[in-house]
Design an enzyme around this catalytic site. Structure first.
Site, PDB file in Angstrom:
ATOM      1  N   CYS A 101       0.817  -1.263  -0.242  1.00 19.72           N
ATOM      2  CA  CYS A 101       0.020   0.033   0.060  1.00 19.72           C
ATOM      3  C   CYS A 101       0.774   1.187   0.014  1.00 19.72           C
ATOM      4  CB  CYS A 101      -0.970  -0.003   1.169  1.00 19.72           C
ATOM      5  SG  CYS A 101      -2.313   1.249   1.096  1.00 19.72           S
ATOM      6  N   HIS A 121       0.356   1.193  -3.498  1.00 22.83           N
ATOM      7  CA  HIS A 121      -1.197   1.894  -3.912  1.00 22.83           C
ATOM      8  C   HIS A 121      -0.601   2.967  -4.599  1.00 22.83           C
ATOM      9  CE1 HIS A 121      -4.703   4.283  -3.316  1.00 22.83           C
ATOM     10  NE2 HIS A 121      -5.263   3.222  -2.622  1.00 22.83           N
TER      11      HIS A 121
END
Length: 192
Positions: A101, A121
């Site tokens: 992420c 991400h």
């Protein structure tokens, strides 16, 4: 037996960190929850996480050290001089390091993504890419770079793919658990 550490700090994405711990422990892999600088971590969605220990030089003894995301968590990890030094030594020794992420920004600052294949991400793609112009962004749920011993992933929905990749990196067959947890079913029916 393989040992994996998952490092948490305040503001972490709970599902990303706890999914790793859950899957790895189900597979019989020793998995410690490590607080960056304290044992009680306040997750990004107000879930209190109790860690087993705090960051110290024993992280060098793990087969994999992994970071969940969450923007505040990623920033705390990125700013930790102690953690950066440990992770750099691990990389030099050819040990696996992982982040998902937002947390690839920490590996990026530590210099661990130079020339590596990685993902993150989408909100953090540009930052990591600008810091690592010779690295290769790969748009898949989890990316395993064997040459650089780096595993990265994209976000909460890719947590299981990431956790299975960690286990596979230390030689554990994950297929039975993937079937049992309905991950295999999900992969083949996600667009139904």
């Amino acid at each position: 037996m393989a040992k994996i550490a998952v490092v948490f700090s305040d503001g972490c994405e709970e599902v990303e960190g706890l999914s790793q711990v859950d899957v790895l422990r189900r597979l019989g892999i020793e998995c410690d929850m490590v607080g960056l600088d304290k044992l009680d971590i306040q997750g990004g969605h107000d879930i209190l996480i109790k860690c087993d220990k705090t960051v110290d030089d024993s992280l060098f003894d793990y087969d994999v050290v992994s970071f969940p995301g969450g923007a505040p968590n990623a920033q705390h990890l990125r700013e930790s001089v102690q953690l950066a030094q440990i992770m750099q030594k691990r990389s030099e020794a050819g040990k696996w390091n992982a982040a998902m992420c937002a947390s690839p920004i920490a590996l990026s600052k530590y210099g661990l993504l130079k020339n590596a294949k990685w993902t993150a991400h989408p909100d953090f793609k540009e930052q990591v890419a600008s810091e690592n112009p010779d690295a290769t962004y790969v748009d898949t749920p989890a990316v395993v770079d064997e040459d650089h011993k780096v595993i990265t992933s994209r976000g909460p929905a890719t947590s299981w793919a990431f956790a299975y990749a960690l286990a596979q990196a230390v030689g554990v067959d994950t297929q039975k658990l993937e079937n049992g947890m309905q991950y295999t079913y999900l992969r083949s029916h996600i667009n139904d």
